[in-house]
Design a protein around this motif. Structure first.
Motif: not given
Ligand code: ATP
Ligand code: MG
Length: 569
Positions: A253, A255, A257, A270, A365, A368
């Protein structure tokens, strides 16, 4: 020896150009004087301590059966040409010409002249083995001379060379040197570890370095107290440590950031610890960009990386390159979706991780639940990280510790590299010509002296181990104008000298505080102070290494000093 007559000058201030304690103390205690960068003279006190170390080395070499000789320091170029080292030494070699234009150098190490000497006089297996040594100046125009005698440009080395008929002979000669070195460094009261060094570059088949543990050492060492294993950090193999990885692979996925580029920031954002991350760094290795991955809490070992790729130059890639390759600003690099096809090297540990976080190659980005092989394939998986304390020892799996070390000695199985190049041959039992098998063994005498000070000092100065102390006892009369005190101090000095003790008498007209400070700075192991109780025949006895002061009768102090000196030598 009366201090009033001694050619000595101490200084209170720390010399500004001396970075490490041993260098500072050697200058402050007046042991040596700088002539040029990396070039020093020894003053009398320093030379005495230096000679003690030299003599310990000489005694142990002689005891081992090695024979001392001395080679010239000025050597003709041809000597180093036959081995190819005239060129190989490059700018480290001090070169000069005679008036006729003939080329010479100041010997940086003497494998070649020793090999020539043996080649010219040994013809038969009956004359082997032989180990020869010298204690002599070496000259190396070091790139960064520093730390005083530690890395000098003119320094004294004990260098020994063994010549054997075969490999088994070399093993025995090497073993003899190994034991002699142990005795030398034990007698110098050095706490050292023995590190297996890679001898690849010199073409030998085995090599060990004697490393004195010290924070100022230039080498990082990983060692195991349980089994005695020790290696330079870049050579210590790292095993994969278990992280208790989950077995189910989750879906990748993406995420958001925003602005979080460091592992610390990401950990907080996280809610994961650093072992859940794999960081991707871009290196320029011999002109090519290479992506390198290690676990979030690990550091890349650039030497391992260089060795892996057989490379010579390594640095982090330029920012522009990182941005072009990742298509993102610096801090978001990852193994998936790089914009250019470059080599990707992953550490062994990354291969064992599951569901980890990496940069997304997109500014702001991360990804994960990434898994190697499923989501990306590195070009190579290898051990490229630094060892850390607690890593399992590669031999016994016990916990490794890390320390820094000063290389004081090096023993080396050279094999036939020089004997082959210079034609050092002998006739064996059957009359067949064979090549001699060589070893070389070096100890830096000045560096050893400096290492002793690194391990034996306190805030007030040097604390010489008895065996290398320039003088063993110092007698300090507290008041030089008091006749009783003076007479007693002189008599103690004379009695000790009579018994062969190396003793100083501080007969200067100085305050006791000044005398004590100097005695501490120059590090004399035993101090006998003669003061007010002189008329009762009572003096103070103090060891440099302890703060205890004991009152004793004169006879008691003299006999204790004699006994301590003789026991320590
Ligand atoms: P380093 O890696 O520290 O440069 P080296 O591998 O070049 O050492 P050798 O050629 O094996 O050293 O020399 C043998 C010994 O001589 C070393 O173990 C060290 O004690 C001493 N030595 C080497 N270079 C210097 C120097 N520049 N100053 C003082 N001592 C030195
Ligand atoms: Mg060197």
């Amino acid at each position: 020896m009366r201090i009033s007559k001694l050619f000595m000058s101490t200084q209170r201030e720390i010399p500004s150009d001396a970075e490490i304690v041993s260098h500072q103390l050697m200058l402050r205690a007046g042991l040596m004087k700088k002539a040029a960068s990396g070039i020093y003279s020894f003053m009398p006190i320093g030379y005495r301590a230096y000679r003690k170390v030299e003599n310990i080395i000489r005694e142990e070499m002689d005891r081992s059966g090695a024979q001392e000789l001395i080679m010239p320091a000025v050597l003709p170029a041809e000597v180093y040409m036959s081995s190819g080292r005239w060129d190989k030494f490059g700018p480290e070699m001090f070169r000069l010409q005679d008036r006729g234009g003939r080329q010479f150098c100041l010997g940086p190490t003497h494998e070649e002249p020793f090999t020539e000497a043996v080649r010219d006089s040994i013809k038969s297996y009956r004359q082997l083995p032989v180990t020869l040594y010298q204690i002599q100046h070496k000259y190396r125009d070091e790139k960064r001379p520093r730390f005083g005698l530690m890395r000098a440009r003119e320094f004294v080395m004990k260098d020994a060379y063994s010549f054997d008929a075969d490999e088994a002979g070399l093993d025995a000669s090497y073993d003899t040197m190994y034991h002699a070195y142990g005795r030398i460094f034990d007698r110098c009261k050095l706490d050292y570890i023995l590190v297996h060094a890679d001898s690849g570059a010199m073409g030998g088949s085995g090599s060990q370095e004697f490393m004195v543990k010290s924070d100022v050492g230039e080498d990082a060492i990983a060692y195991c107290s349980a089994c005695g294993y020790a290696a330079n950090e870049e050579k210590a193999p790292c095993k994969v440590t278990e992280r208790g990885e989950p077995e189910t692979l989750l879906d990748v996925t993406k995420v958001h950031t925003p602005g979080f580029k460091t592992i610390e920031q990401l950990m907080q954002f996280l809610g994961l610890d650093s072992t859940a991350f794999a960081k991707t760094m871009l290196y320029n290795i011999d002109g090519k960009n290479v992506a390198v991955m290690v676990r979030g809490d690990r550091d890349v070992n650039e030497t391992k990386l260089k060795n892996l790729l057989d490379a010579t130059e390594i640095s982090l890639s330029a920012f522009e390159d990182v941005e072009a390759i990742t298509g993102a600003s610096v801090g978001f690099a990852g193994p998936i979706g790089l914009k250019q096809s470059i080599m990707l090297i992953a550490d062994l540990e990354v291969a064992a991780m599951t569901n980890f976080v990496v940069g997304a190659n997109e500014t702001d980005y991360h990804l994960k639940n990434v898994n190697m092989l499923r989501d990306f394939k590195p070009t190579q998986i290898a051990d490229i990280r630094n060892a850390v304390p607690g890593d399992p020892c590669p031999v016994c799996s016990g916990p490794l510790a890390l320390c820094r070390g000063i290389e004081v000695g090096h023993i080396f199985k050279l094999g036939t590299k020089y004997s082959e190049a210079l034609g050092a041959k002998y006739l064996d039992q059957t009359g067949k010509e064979q090549t001699m098998v060589m070893g070389s063994y070096g100890i830096g005498v000045g560096r050893t002296l400096a290492a002793i000070i690194e391990q034996h000092h306190d805030d007030n100065g040097i604390i010489w181990p008895m065996a290398v102390a320039p003088y063993q006892v110092i007698v300090v009369p507290t008041n030089s104008t008091d006749e009783t005190i003076n007479e007693l101090a002189t008599s103690i000095h004379d009695q000790l000298q009579e018994k062969g003790v190396e003793v100083l008498l501080d007969d200067r007209d100085e305050r006791p505080g000044v005398k004590f400070k100097d005695a501490d700075l120059i590090g004399i192991p035993i101090r006998i102070t003669v003061g007010r109780k002189a008329q009762d025949g009572v003096v103070e006895f103090k060891l440099r290494a302890s703060s205890d002061v004991r009152e004793m009768t004169v006879e008691g102090a003299v006999s204790e000093a004699i006994q301590m000196v003789s026991e320590a030598l």
